[in-house]
Design an enzyme around this catalytic site. Structure first.
Site, PDB file in Angstrom:
ATOM      1  N   ARG A  59      -1.899  -5.649  -8.516  1.00 35.41           N
ATOM      2  CA  ARG A  59      -0.865  -6.662  -8.317  1.00 35.41           C
ATOM      3  C   ARG A  59      -0.943  -7.750  -9.374  1.00 35.41           C
ATOM      4  O   ARG A  59       0.021  -8.060 -10.046  1.00 35.41           O
ATOM      5  CB  ARG A  59      -1.017  -7.317  -6.929  1.00 35.41           C
ATOM      6  CG  ARG A  59      -0.633  -6.432  -5.784  1.00 35.41           C
ATOM      7  CD  ARG A  59      -1.175  -6.932  -4.485  1.00 35.41           C
ATOM      8  NE  ARG A  59      -2.626  -6.851  -4.481  1.00 35.41           N
ATOM      9  CZ  ARG A  59      -3.393  -7.069  -3.435  1.00 35.41           C
ATOM     10  NH1 ARG A  59      -2.858  -7.433  -2.298  1.00 35.41           N
ATOM     11  NH2 ARG A  59      -4.697  -6.948  -3.505  1.00 35.41           N
ATOM     12  N   HIS A  99       0.839  -1.204   0.000  1.00 37.02           N
ATOM     13  CA  HIS A  99       0.000   0.000   0.000  1.00 37.02           C
ATOM     14  C   HIS A  99       0.877   1.260   0.000  1.00 37.02           C
ATOM     15  O   HIS A  99       0.633   2.205  -0.723  1.00 37.02           O
ATOM     16  CB  HIS A  99      -0.872   0.055   1.259  1.00 37.02           C
ATOM     17  CG  HIS A  99      -1.941  -0.979   1.340  1.00 37.02           C
ATOM     18  ND1 HIS A  99      -2.158  -1.749   2.451  1.00 37.02           N
ATOM     19  CD2 HIS A  99      -2.882  -1.355   0.440  1.00 37.02           C
ATOM     20  CE1 HIS A  99      -3.191  -2.546   2.240  1.00 37.02           C
ATOM     21  NE2 HIS A  99      -3.648  -2.345   1.039  1.00 37.02           N
ATOM     22  N   LYS A 150     -19.646  -4.104   9.849  1.00 35.52           N
ATOM     23  CA  LYS A 150     -18.637  -5.154   9.648  1.00 35.52           C
ATOM     24  C   LYS A 150     -17.446  -4.896  10.549  1.00 35.52           C
ATOM     25  O   LYS A 150     -16.823  -3.832  10.470  1.00 35.52           O
ATOM     26  CB  LYS A 150     -18.165  -5.158   8.183  1.00 35.52           C
ATOM     27  CG  LYS A 150     -19.051  -5.968   7.283  1.00 35.52           C
ATOM     28  CD  LYS A 150     -18.337  -6.225   5.969  1.00 35.52           C
ATOM     29  CE  LYS A 150     -19.335  -6.532   4.867  1.00 35.52           C
ATOM     30  NZ  LYS A 150     -18.850  -6.186   3.538  1.00 35.52           N
ATOM     31  N   SER A 196      -3.119  -7.414   3.027  1.00 34.82           N
ATOM     32  CA  SER A 196      -3.442  -7.301   4.449  1.00 34.82           C
ATOM     33  C   SER A 196      -3.876  -8.665   4.987  1.00 34.82           C
ATOM     34  O   SER A 196      -3.519  -9.037   6.115  1.00 34.82           O
ATOM     35  CB  SER A 196      -4.567  -6.289   4.665  1.00 34.82           C
ATOM     36  OG  SER A 196      -4.190  -5.029   4.206  1.00 34.82           O
TER      37      SER A 196
END
Ligand code: ADP
Length: 159
Positions: free
Chosen positions: A90, A17, A41, A128
Site C-alpha cells: 500500500r 486483501h 497471541k 484490518s
C-alpha cells in the site's frame, strides 16, 4: 503449475486483501490464502472465524484455497510444495516492512520468492486494524469489508 501462498493475519479480511487475492488468482494457477497465527497471541477474531469469513468471501474464486498455519511462512511454503509468496503493498511504510520480511524469508529459505502487487488507490488506506478501530467506535465498516464479514461482525460483535 505455479502455486502462490498469500499469508497474513486477515483479522478480519478486508476489500484490500480481496483485491490482491483476486489479482493473484488471475496470475497464478492456484493461490493459497493462509491465516498465519501464533497460539499464544489472541487475535480479534479466532482463527476459525477468520477462516470461515475468508471462505465465504472467496467463494467465486475457483483456484483459491483457504488454509491456516503456525510457525515460519517458509516452512509452510515448503510443506505445500511451493516457493512463491504473494504480498500486497500500500504505502512506503509497507515497503520498508515487506522488504525486510522478504529478505529474511529469502535468507531462511534460498528458493523463496515474494511477488508484490500494488493495491488500487481506493483500497490504499484500508487495513484490518483500521476496520477494528472503526467498529469499536460504532462507525460504518461496510465500505471496507466483504459482505460476509460485515454481516458477521454486525451480528456477533456486541460493541
Ligand atoms: P500481516 O499481519 O502479515 O501484515 P495482514 O493481514 O495485515 O497480514 O496483511 C496481509 C498482506 O496483505 C500484507 O502483504 C499486506 O501488506 C497486504 N494488505 C493489507 N491490507 C491491504 C490493502 N488494503 N491493500 C493491499 N494489500 C493489503
Amino acid at each position: 503449475m505455479t502455486t502462490a501462498i498469500y499469508p497474513g493475519s486477515f483479522d478480519p479480511i478486508t476489500n484490500g486483501h480481496l483485491d490482491i487475492l483476486r489479482s493473484g488468482s488471475e496470475i497464478f494457477d492456484k493461490v493459497i490464502i493462509a491465516v498465519s497465527y501464533n497460539i499464544e497471541k489472541k487475535g480479534f477474531l479466532t482463527v476459525d472465524e477468520r477462516l470461515k469469513l475468508i471462505r465465504e468471501s472467496v467463494k467465486d474464486l475457483k483456484n483459491v484455497e483457504v488454509d491456516s498455519f503456525e510457525g515460519l511462512t517458509v516452512d509452510y511454503a515448503k510443506k505445500r510444495g511451493t516457493h512463491v509468496l504473494l504480498r500486497g503493498l500500500r504505502t512506503a511504510s509497507d515497503f520498508e516492512y515487506e522488504l525486510q520480511l522478504s529478505q529474511t524469508n529469502n535468507y531462511l529459505s534460498k528458493d523463496i520468492k515474494t511477488v508484490f502487487l500494488i493495491t488500487k488507490p481506493e483500497y490504499n488506506f484500508i487495513s484490518s486494524s483500521m476496520v477494528r478501530e472503526i467498529l469499536s467506535n460504532k462507525g460504518d465498516i461496510k465500505p471496507f469489508v466483504p459482505n460476509p464479514v460485515y454481516d458477521y461482525l454486525m451480528a456477533n460483535c456486541d460493541i
